[in-house]
Scaffold this motif. Structure first.
Motif, short mmCIF file in Angstrom:
data_model
loop_
_atom_site.label_atom_id
_atom_site.label_comp_id
_atom_site.label_asym_id
_atom_site.label_seq_id
_atom_site.Cartn_x
_atom_site.Cartn_y
_atom_site.Cartn_z
N ALA A 1 43.35 11.92 7.58
CA ALA A 1 42.05 11.27 7.55
C ALA A 1 42.07 10.10 6.57
CB ALA A 1 40.96 12.27 7.17
N PHE A 2 42.72 10.29 5.40
CA PHE A 2 42.86 9.20 4.43
C PHE A 2 43.58 8.01 5.06
CE2 PHE A 2 41.68 11.76 0.75
CZ PHE A 2 41.22 10.80 -0.13
N ASN A 3 44.69 8.30 5.74
CA ASN A 3 45.49 7.22 6.30
C ASN A 3 44.83 6.52 7.47
OD1 ASN A 3 47.44 7.67 4.39
ND2 ASN A 3 48.60 9.09 5.68
N ALA A 4 44.05 7.26 8.25
CA ALA A 4 43.39 6.66 9.41
C ALA A 4 42.14 5.89 8.98
CB ALA A 4 43.03 7.73 10.43
N GLY A 5 41.73 6.05 7.72
CA GLY A 5 40.51 5.41 7.24
C GLY A 5 40.45 3.92 7.52
N ASN B 1 42.45 -2.83 18.86
CA ASN B 1 43.60 -2.35 18.09
C ASN B 1 43.22 -1.18 17.21
OD1 ASN B 1 45.57 -3.96 19.01
ND2 ASN B 1 45.29 -5.57 17.46
N ASP B 2 42.06 -1.31 16.54
CA ASP B 2 41.62 -0.25 15.65
C ASP B 2 41.49 1.06 16.40
OD1 ASP B 2 41.61 -1.63 13.37
OD2 ASP B 2 39.43 -1.79 13.14
N SER B 3 40.89 1.01 17.59
CA SER B 3 40.66 2.28 18.27
C SER B 3 41.98 2.86 18.78
CB SER B 3 39.61 2.14 19.36
OG SER B 3 40.21 1.89 20.59
N ALA B 4 42.92 1.99 19.17
CA ALA B 4 44.24 2.50 19.57
C ALA B 4 44.98 3.09 18.36
CB ALA B 4 45.07 1.39 20.21
N ASN B 5 44.91 2.35 17.23
CA ASN B 5 45.55 2.85 16.02
C ASN B 5 44.94 4.16 15.56
OD1 ASN B 5 47.40 0.83 15.69
ND2 ASN B 5 45.97 -0.50 14.58
N TYR B 6 43.63 4.26 15.70
CA TYR B 6 42.94 5.48 15.30
C TYR B 6 43.43 6.67 16.12
CZ TYR B 6 39.15 8.66 14.10
OH TYR B 6 38.42 9.74 13.67
N GLU B 7 43.54 6.44 17.44
CA GLU B 7 44.07 7.46 18.33
C GLU B 7 45.44 7.94 17.85
OE1 GLU B 7 43.63 8.83 21.80
OE2 GLU B 7 41.63 8.78 20.91
N ASN B 8 46.31 6.94 17.56
CA ASN B 8 47.69 7.28 17.23
C ASN B 8 47.86 7.85 15.84
OD1 ASN B 8 48.81 6.59 19.69
ND2 ASN B 8 48.83 4.40 19.14
N SER B 9 46.99 7.41 14.89
CA SER B 9 47.22 7.90 13.54
C SER B 9 46.34 9.10 13.22
CB SER B 9 46.99 6.79 12.51
OG SER B 9 45.62 6.49 12.44
N PHE B 10 45.33 9.38 14.03
CA PHE B 10 44.50 10.55 13.73
C PHE B 10 44.32 11.49 14.92
CE2 PHE B 10 40.55 12.88 12.81
CZ PHE B 10 40.89 13.38 11.57
N ALA C 1 32.56 8.86 11.09
CA ALA C 1 31.86 10.13 10.90
C ALA C 1 32.82 11.30 11.06
CB ALA C 1 30.71 10.26 11.88
N GLU C 2 33.74 11.19 12.02
CA GLU C 2 34.71 12.27 12.23
C GLU C 2 35.62 12.44 11.02
OE1 GLU C 2 37.56 11.72 15.41
OE2 GLU C 2 37.75 13.89 15.69
N LEU C 3 36.08 11.32 10.46
CA LEU C 3 36.95 11.39 9.28
C LEU C 3 36.20 12.00 8.10
CD1 LEU C 3 38.86 7.97 9.35
CD2 LEU C 3 39.57 10.19 10.25
N VAL C 4 34.95 11.57 7.91
CA VAL C 4 34.17 12.08 6.78
C VAL C 4 33.94 13.58 6.93
CG1 VAL C 4 31.87 11.99 5.72
CG2 VAL C 4 33.11 9.88 6.19
#
Lengths: 230, 231
Positions: free
Chosen positions: B35-39, A10-19, A122-125
């Motif tokens: 990025a904040f929201n996807a954290g 779920n996290d990786s799908a959510n990550y795809e969709n939200s970032f 790491a990508e977000l940071v």
């Protein structure tokens, strides 16, 4: 156990969709809209002063500059992509100052937060580190443009001279930071660069940059596979 | 002051430069928000996210002040508003000055020399703008297609992804530092001194983790002092 696995998917799908996906959309329109905006000053010079070169001269100037930098339009994004990732590439090639500011700031942010390289975190940071560096850059550049000449008089000469060494200082420390983690790759990368720049000398930049990045990657992949099979 | 510089510092040009710069700022804000929201999907807490932004902002101070110094030179030849715009978007001073020179050459005059008037200045501005859009166009259209090069090579092997990322960084920084090493003199001294300083700082930071975010700034200043002392 199943719950854990489910959460990870779920996290990786959510990550795809939200970032990952929205970043591509936002990245595209911000870069493409910056193109017409780039021409506002040139258009203003025409409308207000009637100052516009004949179209042939504009094209000549374009041809001259493309013959110098044209290959960089492709080589730089492709070469820096493995380091910057998708969001970092969109940001860095809109804001510029890549080697001296975006790359180091992304890397230092990742280092300070001790993230696992290559992970989503790491990508977000890196994205946030680059964003922070862009805001600093805009503030400093705006102050410089408005008040630079007055401020300049307050700097003593040795300080002004010291700024000649900012770039070697940044590049030397960044290289060392990564060489500590991968000393063999560091030695390899530095040797091929010094051979290209110090001994062969005549190679154009559009050969040297991709050669140093991709030969080092190839070397790393080969030594990793050799170690793994041994 | 030559007359083209009066035009080049026309207050209205600030207004013409502003929308491009606003896009740069807007993009940085939008990306940060995402990025904040996807954290929460990547184990990144909000305080960590704030820290990442802060570290980036602090680490940029040194390099940005260095750009400041170069800017002053550029402002004296192409005016403050254009310098402001070009250095906030894609540009670096040497690239922009080369483009300005090519614009002048297309008009058959020397950049900033006799015969370099308002129309010639406009040619420089056109050339700088046309050059800059090369990167915007390529990255705007193709960045998302570059995804997966790394994944394809590593085939999901996480350890290999780490090795490739480190190798790419080392390749890039070896190239960037290489020119300064080959140049010798103060630049060589500065590069080596800051490299050694960084190695020492990484070891010290193992005991004092708070130091980590200042490593780059401290190592850079040590390199600068070493360079100045040498020359």
């Amino acid at each position: 156990m199943d719950n854990v696995a489910e959460k990870v998917t779920n996290d990786s799908a959510n990550y795809e969709n939200s970032f990952s996906k929205p970043i591509i959309k936002t990245g595209r329109w911000t870069l493409l809209i910056a193109i017409p905006l780039s021409f506002l000053p040139a258009i203003y010079l025409y409308l207000n002063y009637g100052a516009i070169p004949p179209i042939g001269r504009i094209l000549t100037g374009w041809f001259l500059i493309v013959s110098i930098y044209g290959s960089y339009y492709v080589i730089e994004p492709v070469s820096f992509f493995p380091v910057l990732g998708v969001s970092g590439t969109y940001m860095s090639f809109l804001a510029g100052n890549i080697g001296n500011m975006r790359l180091p700031c992304a890397a230092v942010a990742q280092e300070a937060l001790q993230v696992e390289p290559g992970s989503n975190k790491a990508e977000l940071v890196a994205t946030l580190g680059i964003a922070g560096s862009i805001i600093t850059n805009l503030i400093v550049i705006t102050i410089a443009a408005v008040a630079g000449n007055q401020l300049f008089n307050y700097f003593p000469d040795p300080v002004i001279n010291a700024f000649d060494f900012v770039l070697p200082g940044i590049f030397g420390s960044m290289f060392a930071m990564f060489a500590i983690k991968h000393p063999v790759y560091g030695a390899f990368a530095l040797s091929i660069v010094l051979i290209m720049l110090g001994i062969i000398k005549v190679l154009p930049v559009y050969v040297v940059i991709p050669a140093s990045v991709f030969l080092t990657i190839a070397f790393a992949v080969m030594s990793y596979k050799r170690k793994k099979s041994a | 002051m030559s007359d083209y510089l009066q035009v080049a510092n026309d207050p209205m040009l600030w207004l013409m430069a502003a929308p491009g710069i606003a896009i740069v700022a807007l993009q940085a804000v939008l990306f940060s928000k995402k990025a904040f929201n996807a954290g929460k999907y990547a184990n990144l807490t909000r305080s960590e996210a704030r820290k990442a932004f802060k570290v980036g902002a602090i680490s940029a101070i040194g390099p940005a002040v260095a750009v400041f110094i170069v800017m002053l030179g550029m402002m004296s030849v192409v005016g403050a508003p254009i310098t402001w715009m070009r250095l906030a978007m894609i540009g670096a001073a040497p690239t922009e000055l080369t483009a300005a020179t090519m614009g002048a050459q297309a008009m058959g005059v020397e950049f900033g020399g006799p015969g370099y008037g308002v129309t010639e200045y406009a040619a420089s501005v056109w050339t700088m703008s046309l050059n800059g859009i090369g990167w915007l166009l390529f990255c705007g259209l193709f960045t998302h297609k570059l995804t997966g090069i790394r994944d394809k090579v590593s085939k999901g092997d996480d350890r290999l992804t780490v090795e490739i990322g480190g190798a790419a960084m080392l390749g890039a920084f070896a190239y960037l530092v290489g020119g300064h090493l080959v140049a010798g003199g103060g630049r060589l001294i500065a590069a080596v001194a800051s490299g050694l300083a960084m190695i020492a700082l990484v070891y010290i930071a193992k005991r004092v983790p708070r130091l980590l975010e200042y490593n780059l700034g401290i190592a850079m200043v040590i390199g600068m002092i070493a360079g100045v002392m040498f020359t």
